[in-house]
Write an enzyme that holds these catalytic residues in place. Sequence first.
Site, PDB file in Angstrom:
ATOM      1  N   ASP A  58       1.000  -1.091  -0.050  1.00 58.65           N
ATOM      2  CA  ASP A  58       0.213  -0.133  -0.057  1.00 58.65           C
ATOM      3  C   ASP A  58       1.003   1.175   0.015  1.00 58.65           C
ATOM      4  O   ASP A  58       1.784   1.392   0.918  1.00 58.65           O
ATOM      5  CB  ASP A  58      -0.858  -0.248   1.087  1.00 58.65           C
ATOM      6  N   THR A 103      -2.006   6.727  -4.092  1.00 56.38           N
ATOM      7  CA  THR A 103      -1.132   7.463  -3.588  1.00 56.38           C
ATOM      8  C   THR A 103       0.230   6.867  -4.415  1.00 56.38           C
ATOM      9  O   THR A 103       1.188   7.751  -4.930  1.00 56.38           O
ATOM     10  CB  THR A 103      -0.520   7.254  -2.373  1.00 56.38           C
ATOM     11  N   THR A 104       0.275   5.679  -4.649  1.00 54.71           N
ATOM     12  CA  THR A 104       1.513   5.009  -5.459  1.00 54.71           C
ATOM     13  C   THR A 104       1.657   5.787  -6.829  1.00 54.71           C
ATOM     14  O   THR A 104       2.443   6.226  -7.431  1.00 54.71           O
ATOM     15  CB  THR A 104       1.340   3.682  -5.848  1.00 54.71           C
ATOM     16  N   ASP A 130      -9.029   1.458   1.864  1.00 56.10           N
ATOM     17  CA  ASP A 130      -9.268   1.795   0.800  1.00 56.10           C
ATOM     18  C   ASP A 130     -10.536   1.667   0.150  1.00 56.10           C
ATOM     19  O   ASP A 130     -11.072   2.427  -0.711  1.00 56.10           O
ATOM     20  CB  ASP A 130      -7.889   1.105  -0.055  1.00 56.10           C
TER      21      ASP A 130
HETATM   22  P1  ADP Z   1      -2.390   2.970  -5.609  1.00 55.66           P
HETATM   23  O1  ADP Z   1      -1.815   3.183  -4.168  1.00 55.66           O
HETATM   24  O2  ADP Z   1      -1.861   4.178  -6.552  1.00 55.66           O
HETATM   25  O3  ADP Z   1      -3.952   2.987  -5.631  1.00 55.66           O
HETATM   26  P2  ADP Z   1      -2.326   0.301  -6.463  1.00 55.66           P
HETATM   27  O4  ADP Z   1      -1.316  -0.717  -6.227  1.00 55.66           O
HETATM   28  O5  ADP Z   1      -3.571   0.078  -5.833  1.00 55.66           O
HETATM   29  O6  ADP Z   1      -1.789   1.935  -6.381  1.00 55.66           O
HETATM   30  O7  ADP Z   1      -2.481   0.073  -8.018  1.00 55.66           O
HETATM   31  C1  ADP Z   1      -3.375   0.981  -8.829  1.00 55.66           C
HETATM   32  C2  ADP Z   1      -3.128   0.790 -10.071  1.00 55.66           C
HETATM   33  O8  ADP Z   1      -3.515  -0.450 -10.604  1.00 55.66           O
HETATM   34  C3  ADP Z   1      -4.045   1.552 -11.126  1.00 55.66           C
HETATM   35  O9  ADP Z   1      -3.483   2.281 -12.205  1.00 55.66           O
HETATM   36  C4  ADP Z   1      -5.164   0.751 -11.266  1.00 55.66           C
HETATM   37  O10 ADP Z   1      -5.935   0.897 -12.608  1.00 55.66           O
HETATM   38  C5  ADP Z   1      -4.483  -0.323 -11.520  1.00 55.66           C
HETATM   39  N1  ADP Z   1      -5.153  -1.850 -11.538  1.00 55.66           N
HETATM   40  C6  ADP Z   1      -5.876  -2.304 -10.460  1.00 55.66           C
HETATM   41  N2  ADP Z   1      -6.444  -3.409 -10.601  1.00 55.66           N
HETATM   42  C7  ADP Z   1      -6.345  -3.651 -11.844  1.00 55.66           C
HETATM   43  C8  ADP Z   1      -6.521  -4.734 -12.703  1.00 55.66           C
HETATM   44  N3  ADP Z   1      -7.166  -5.823 -12.102  1.00 55.66           N
HETATM   45  N4  ADP Z   1      -5.954  -4.906 -13.924  1.00 55.66           N
HETATM   46  C9  ADP Z   1      -5.500  -3.751 -14.589  1.00 55.66           C
HETATM   47  N5  ADP Z   1      -4.980  -2.967 -13.728  1.00 55.66           N
HETATM   48  C10 ADP Z   1      -5.262  -2.847 -12.371  1.00 55.66           C
END
Ligand code: ADP
Length: 548
Positions: free
Chosen positions: A73, A106-107, A411
Amino acid sequence: NLSKPVFAQDEMGRPFIIVKDQGNKKRSHGLEAIRSHILAAGQVSNIMRTSLGPRGLDKILISPDGDINITNDGATILSEIQLNNEVAKLMVELSKSQDEEIGDGTTGVVVLAGALLDQALELIEKGIHPIKVANGYDKACKIAIANLDRIADTVHIDSENIDANLSKDSDLFRAASTSLGSKIVSKCHDQFARIAVESVLNVANLERKDVDFELLKVEGKLGGSLEDSKVIKGVILDKDFSHPQMPKEITDAKIAILTCPFEPPKPKTKHKLEVESVEEFKQLQEYEQGKFKQMIKDVKDAGANMVICQWGFDDEANYLLLSNELPAVRWVGGSEIETIAIATKGRIVPRFEDLTPEKLGHAGKIREVPLGTTRERILVIEDCANPKTVTALIRGSNKMIVDEATRSLHDSLCVVRNLIKDSRVVYGGGSAEISCSLTVTEAADKQKGIDQYAFRAFAQALDIIPMSLAENSGQDPIQTLTNLKAQHVKNDNAFLGVDCLGKGSNDMKGQFVIETLIGKRQQLLLATQLARMVLKINDVIVTGKDQY
Ligand code: ADP
């Protein structure tokens, strides 16, 4: 050593200090400063890049006192990594506001900001002034955001039949479930998604599109397993009744919420009470008894059948409470007292004399329940006067799992809340970024001035998101990106993104990988702002730190 301070004395014998090499303060300036900031920011964003997306890798964080935390996270990693570079620290602080406002993404902010800065460095080295780059980025960001509005879709929230939103194919449920995607709780996905939707709906007003997070508590408790997590319509209290013989269950509770102790008034400080004879002792005891009785009478007269007290009370008071059939809970923390007061619509009473029937809190049922495998017990206060209060109780066999599950749930609670507030979404998997990148590149071609360079740089920075997603899920980043871009242009379809989970389709709409429009917009704005901030600093002077 040359720069060590030297003590000397003047002609009057007064001591003074000579500091040699005073100009040797740690100071970096101009292009060199900007370059070193960009490198520092790049380090933070490189750490985060590998944990982006559902196939992002986890990080082990070891705190100074040896606690271990495994997570991917973004917000957690950022809050725990210890940096000694000022710009990197600033970057972490600012990107946290994404987590505070939106609760997710945030990432993405940090990765994007890192890429923007990387691109900016190339332009700066070519001789374009940093402020010009920052201004160009601002304009490009506006274009990208307008594009987000264009490609946004709306999810359906059933405001007539609220329970319909809990079904597995409802949009809210699917959204909550996607946001849990990359987290440790994948085993109990559906259950956690349901917990998220149910608890947010409970505190939401769908007509006014308002969600009151004050009434929603998330409590993690060690013991049991993740499957035991559930939604409780009320509040829980990490305490048990003060006496083991008190009833384990109270129905129709009228609660006196007290911040005064159950003990006779003490002599003020500096006064000593000396007891010299048995008579005096007896008198004192009678006086104390009288006080206790009066307190209990006050509580009973107000009509209360249960007491929650911020302070403790001794065995004697405890016994009196028991014999007067007043179940009581002691040592309840200040914030818990407030939560209980809000939930039961009671008032917090600071003095026994102030108790009146109107000030009592009301709850349909209060139960003491054992916590599965541990010997601990908690109090569950249900059917509260304020029916909107709700607690998501997270169980897990060890602290690490409970913590990660709590964060993941947070989240998805935020996603559901954001959707209720504004149901517009864009699709994930980098599809929105690719679409914006194409739009900004198109705008760059129409620019005559120097902005076109900044626009192109901005567009290229956006590509980092789909590229990292591809890389993290084991695909060739450049090939995936070019394929996707070609398809975007050919089909004029903004829903195509990286198929991180290997489902065999790039259609993010079909896979229901969504991100809220406000969240994505905020991400772009924040990353642009972050880049601007770093580009504007051209001087760092660390005061008082001479380099020896
Ligand atoms: P953040 O802290 O930015 O929310 P995450 O590790 O949750 O980071 O990753 C978010 C990214 O992963 C976003 O760009 C989202 O569109 C992408 N994402 C999440 N689930 C999927 C999925 N099932 N297939 C493709 N991309 C995904």
